[in-house]
Design an enzyme around this catalytic site. Sequence first.
Site, PDB file in Angstrom:
ATOM      1  CB  SER A 146       6.042  12.460   0.969  1.00  0.00           C
ATOM      2  OG  SER A 146       5.334  12.275  -0.243  1.00  0.00           O
ATOM      3  CE1 TYR A 159       2.229  15.042   3.924  1.00  0.00           C
ATOM      4  CE2 TYR A 159       3.005  14.444   1.733  1.00  0.00           C
ATOM      5  CZ  TYR A 159       2.698  14.096   3.034  1.00  0.00           C
ATOM      6  OH  TYR A 159       2.873  12.789   3.445  1.00  0.00           O
TER       7      TYR A 159
END
Length: 251
Positions: A146, A159
Site C-alpha cells: 500500500s 496496516y
Amino acid sequence: MTDTDTTRAIGRVAVVTGGSRGIGRAVAHRLGSGGAAVVVGYVAGAAAAEEAVSAITAAGGRAIAVQADITDEDAVAALFDQAEETFGGVDVVVNAAGRMALSPIADLDLAVLDQLHRTNVRGTFVVAQQAARRLRAGGSFVGFSSSVVGTQFPEYGAYAASKGAVEAMTMVLARELRGRDVTVNTVAPGPTATDLFLEGKTEEQVEALAMAPPLQRLGTPEDIAEVVAFLTSPEGHWVNGQVLRANGGMI
C-alpha cells in the site's frame, strides 16, 4: 485494447487470491480477458466468487473459483493443486487478499493486530512460498502493499507495518528465484475506490484523499489491474524485484 493485448496471455494460468471482490476481482477479470485461465481464490463469499467466474466466462475466458484461507498452508497448497489439475500449471500468481484495520497505535487491540498480520504477512508468505515452488519459467508473482507505507498517515500503523513486510520480501524472493526466469514484484496502490477503502470513511475524508494525488481522483480497481497485467506480461518481464507505487503521484 488491441488484439495483441487480448491474446498475449493465451495458454497461461493465473492464480488470483482475493479474486472475488475489489482489486482482486478486477485483476482476475483483466487477466481472464487477456486470455489467461484464472483461478479465483476466495476465503468467504462463494456467491461473489462465482459471479467473478461468470463474468470472466461470459467474456469468453476460462475460470474456476476455489476457496482457500491464505493463512492456511494446506488450503493454499490445495488451491495450487486445483490450478494444476484443471489448467495444467501455474504461470502467474497475484496475492490480492488482505485485511485492513485502522486505529491509533496506542489504542489498537492486539488481537486485531495479530489477525491483521496473520493475513497480510503470513498469508503473503504462504502464497509466495507456493508460487516459488510452482511457477513455470516465464512466470510472475505479484504481491500487494500500500502507498500508505510511504504516506504514513495516522491510524495506519499496524496496516502499514504489515505491508512494509510484504515490500521487504519482494527483492529477497526475486533473488532467490535467480535462474528460474520468474519475476517478483509488489504493487502499492494509493487511495482506490473499493468497498474496503470506503468503509467507515466520511464523504469529506474520501474527497480529501481523492484530491491528494496530482491527478485529483481516486484510483479504480481497473487502474491497478492494468498495472498487474503489465507486470505479468512478456512486455513487463524485465521489471523484477520492484515495488511499484500506483497512486496517481502521491509521495
